[in-house]
Design a protein around this motif. Structure first.
Motif, PDB file in Angstrom:
ATOM      1  N   LEU A 138       0.972  -1.332  -0.096  1.00 21.86           N
ATOM      2  CA  LEU A 138       0.080  -0.068  -0.156  1.00 21.86           C
ATOM      3  C   LEU A 138       0.822   1.091   0.038  1.00 21.86           C
ATOM      4  N   GLU A 139       1.748   1.243   0.843  1.00 21.14           N
ATOM      5  CA  GLU A 139       2.534   2.405   0.967  1.00 21.14           C
ATOM      6  C   GLU A 139       3.446   2.510  -0.185  1.00 21.14           C
ATOM      7  N   GLY A 140       4.019   1.420  -0.915  1.00 17.42           N
ATOM      8  CA  GLY A 140       4.822   1.628  -2.174  1.00 17.42           C
ATOM      9  C   GLY A 140       3.728   2.157  -3.388  1.00 17.42           C
TER      10      GLY A 140
ATOM     11  N   PHE B 294      13.882  11.238 -10.337  1.00 13.22           N
ATOM     12  CA  PHE B 294      13.141   9.754  -9.858  1.00 13.22           C
ATOM     13  C   PHE B 294      14.061   8.991  -8.957  1.00 13.22           C
ATOM     14  N   ALA B 295      15.326   9.551  -8.873  1.00 12.68           N
ATOM     15  CA  ALA B 295      16.521   8.648  -8.427  1.00 12.68           C
ATOM     16  C   ALA B 295      16.328   8.476  -6.826  1.00 12.68           C
ATOM     17  N   TRP B 296      15.551   9.408  -6.283  1.00  9.69           N
ATOM     18  CA  TRP B 296      15.278   9.532  -4.868  1.00  9.69           C
ATOM     19  C   TRP B 296      14.064   8.617  -4.219  1.00  9.69           C
ATOM     20  N   ALA B 297      13.557   7.796  -5.637  1.00  8.88           N
ATOM     21  CA  ALA B 297      12.224   7.253  -5.017  1.00  8.88           C
ATOM     22  C   ALA B 297      12.709   6.089  -3.968  1.00  8.88           C
ATOM     23  N   LEU B 298      13.744   5.291  -4.256  1.00  6.90           N
ATOM     24  CA  LEU B 298      13.949   4.097  -3.217  1.00  6.90           C
ATOM     25  C   LEU B 298      14.256   4.852  -1.906  1.00  6.90           C
ATOM     26  N   ALA B 299      14.646   6.082  -1.888  1.00  3.29           N
ATOM     27  CA  ALA B 299      14.887   6.575  -0.583  1.00  3.29           C
ATOM     28  C   ALA B 299      13.515   6.925   0.119  1.00  3.29           C
ATOM     29  N   TYR B 300      12.774   7.468  -0.508  1.00  2.88           N
ATOM     30  CA  TYR B 300      11.410   7.889  -0.011  1.00  2.88           C
ATOM     31  C   TYR B 300      10.689   6.512   0.397  1.00  2.88           C
ATOM     32  N   LEU B 301      10.754   5.604  -0.537  1.00  2.00           N
ATOM     33  CA  LEU B 301       9.978   4.197  -0.043  1.00  2.00           C
ATOM     34  C   LEU B 301      10.873   3.803   0.981  1.00  2.00           C
ATOM     35  N   GLY B 302      12.049   3.586   1.374  1.00  2.04           N
ATOM     36  CA  GLY B 302      12.609   3.140   2.424  1.00  2.04           C
ATOM     37  C   GLY B 302      12.208   3.777   3.771  1.00  2.04           C
TER      38      GLY B 302
ATOM     39  N   THR C  98      16.495  16.858   2.592  1.00  2.00           N
ATOM     40  CA  THR C  98      16.946  15.674   1.931  1.00  2.00           C
ATOM     41  C   THR C  98      16.613  14.346   2.535  1.00  2.00           C
ATOM     42  N   PRO C  99      16.360  13.427   1.539  1.00  2.00           N
ATOM     43  CA  PRO C  99      15.797  12.221   2.129  1.00  2.00           C
ATOM     44  C   PRO C  99      16.680  11.544   3.036  1.00  2.00           C
ATOM     45  N   VAL C 100      18.129  11.700   2.920  1.00  2.00           N
ATOM     46  CA  VAL C 100      19.165  11.167   3.908  1.00  2.00           C
ATOM     47  C   VAL C 100      18.622  11.470   5.109  1.00  2.00           C
ATOM     48  N   ILE C 101      18.315  12.653   5.462  1.00  3.17           N
ATOM     49  CA  ILE C 101      17.959  13.045   6.756  1.00  3.17           C
ATOM     50  C   ILE C 101      16.651  12.265   7.323  1.00  3.17           C
ATOM     51  N   GLY C 102      15.773  12.329   6.513  1.00  4.16           N
ATOM     52  CA  GLY C 102      14.664  11.522   6.925  1.00  4.16           C
ATOM     53  C   GLY C 102      14.890   9.907   7.123  1.00  4.16           C
ATOM     54  N   LEU C 103      15.797   9.379   6.321  1.00  2.00           N
ATOM     55  CA  LEU C 103      16.232   7.993   6.729  1.00  2.00           C
ATOM     56  C   LEU C 103      16.986   7.769   8.093  1.00  2.00           C
ATOM     57  N   ALA C 104      17.725   8.923   8.120  1.00  2.00           N
ATOM     58  CA  ALA C 104      18.433   8.827   9.456  1.00  2.00           C
ATOM     59  C   ALA C 104      17.580   8.917  10.517  1.00  2.00           C
ATOM     60  N   LEU C 105      16.578   9.640  10.576  1.00  4.98           N
ATOM     61  CA  LEU C 105      15.614   9.827  11.666  1.00  4.98           C
ATOM     62  C   LEU C 105      14.763   8.600  11.782  1.00  4.98           C
ATOM     63  N   ALA C 106      14.318   7.925  10.597  1.00  5.86           N
ATOM     64  CA  ALA C 106      13.409   6.859  10.785  1.00  5.86           C
ATOM     65  C   ALA C 106      14.322   5.690  11.265  1.00  5.86           C
TER      66      ALA C 106
END
Length: 401
Positions: A111-113, A131-139, A186-194
């Protein structure tokens, strides 16, 4: 216990697959394809028409991602008898719950994908990135969802209610911050927080408490009931008991049917449709959802197509009324000619669809001109005629076999 869960899962999936062939029938899939295609075309045109500085785009995406995070519950597949037979194995239930979490994550991940995939073009248009950041947002959303399931697993134990409430609030706030940081910085910060949130939750949810068996069984019963309710829209489900409500205020509708033998089934079908919660509730829900979706469109072509799809869905879902009284003793003792029965179903479905067409046409007046609304109404009437003349008789023949 992992093997035990896998055995239950295999039995559960085998049961669900029997129902899926009724849910994913050719007509439903065809309607979904048309609906997805139309909405996709409309969404593509909407993206092209967005202004250069559309400031509400990222907040909308962030809110959608955040709201979809809680979707999906923990599927434990526990049964009432487990409170007695699995109690001696309670210390080994950790592996069972871990396997349940792994299985339960499948639906939220899909669903989230889909949600990320649908909203990503809006992010790309607004941020002018690839769209290169798609996997980062999905992760990012997947990591946040895993953290949510850790809390659901922790809530399965006794005396955790207040702590789970606090941790859920903490998870919701940090999740929103992580999503906002990903979109605005940047998605990198979001991934680090998650990832940081996941490590914290994994640590604080470790426990040696006893399981709350009754809570788990009640939650599983409620989860399965919601699934069966959805399946019941397409076919009869033994686990769902039909509920009948008096609805005295609708007696005037039944009084419009003249008292004669040829109208026996018309009266029975009408009474069932008005007082049976599965049919009246379905009819009302489809009307409301259809009207809401119509109000979001502006192109008369898409409005006509969408209204026609909902008219078809309503008519299709009313067809099972034909067999509702086949095993009632009175219809066997005092049989009514089959042509009268067939005509009664067509009359009832026709009346319900005409009423729905009027409501859809009136709803479309909020977004199109009166002449266009009238055109939509005429198109729906033509569809109803074709549906009753061509489709309904063929479906009735299949049900009579």
């Amino acid at each position: 216990m992992t093997k035990f869960f896998n055995a239950r899962l295999a039995r559960h999936q085998k049961k669900m697959m029997k129902y899926m062939r009724y849910v994913l029938n050719d007509h439903f899939v065809l309607v979904c394809l048309f609906l997805v295609g139309g909405l996709g075309f409309y969404y593509s045109n909407l993206l092209k028409s967005l202004p250069e500085n559309f400031v509400w785009g990222l907040p909308i995406v962030a809110l959608i991602w955040w709201l979809v995070l809680p979707a999906g519950g923990l599927a434990t597949l526990l049964e009432p008898a487990d409170t007695a037979f699995l109690l001696p194995k309670e210390k080994q239930m950790a592996g069972y719950l871990d396997r349940a979490v792994q299985h339960s994550l499948l639906f939220p991940f899909v669903l989230e994908g889909l949600v990320v995939g649908i909203t990503l073009p809006l992010v790309v248009v607004i941020k002018k990135e690839s769209f290169a950041w798609a996997l980062a947002y999905l992760g990012l959303v997947w990591l946040l969802k895993v953290g949510h399931f850790l809390l659901l697993r922790f809530s399965a134990f006794q005396d955790t209610k207040s702590k789970v409430r606090q941790l859920l609030l903490f998870w919701a706030v940090v999740s929103l911050v992580a999503i906002a940081a990903s979109l605005y910085v940047t998605p990198v910060i979001g991934l680090a927080l998650a990832l940081f949130l996941l490590l914290i939750l994994r640590q604080v949810t470790k426990t040696t408490r006893l399981l709350d068996w009754q809570k788990l069984i009640d939650q599983e019963r409620s989860r399965l009931y919601r699934i069966y309710q959805f399946i019941n829209l397409f076919t009869d489900v033994p686990e769902i008991e039909a509920k009948v409500k008096r609805r005295k205020y609708l007696d005037g509708v039944l009084h419009l049917i003249s008292f004669k033998q040829s109208n026996t089934y018309l009266y029975l079908f009408s009474r069932r449709a008005l007082r049976g919660s599965e049919y009246s509730g379905l009819y009302f829900r489809l009307l409301v959802v259809g009207c809401v979706l119509l109000l979001t469109l502006r192109d008369v072509r898409f409005i006509a197509i969408l209204a026609a799809l909902f008219i078809y869905l309503i008519g299709f879902q009313m067809l099972p009324l034909y067999t509702q009284f086949d095993y009632v003793s009175l219809t066997q003792l005092f049989p009514v000619s089959t042509p009268f029965k067939r005509r009664a179903l067509r009359q009832l479905i026709g009346a319900l669809l005409v009423i729905a067409s009027v409501i859809f046409a009136l709803a479309s007046l909020a977004v199109v001109t009166p002449l266009e609304s009238l055109l939509i109404f005429v198109i729906l009437l033509i569809e109803i005629g074709l549906f009753l003349i061509l489709y309904v008789p063929s479906r009735i023949k299949k049900m009579e076999r």
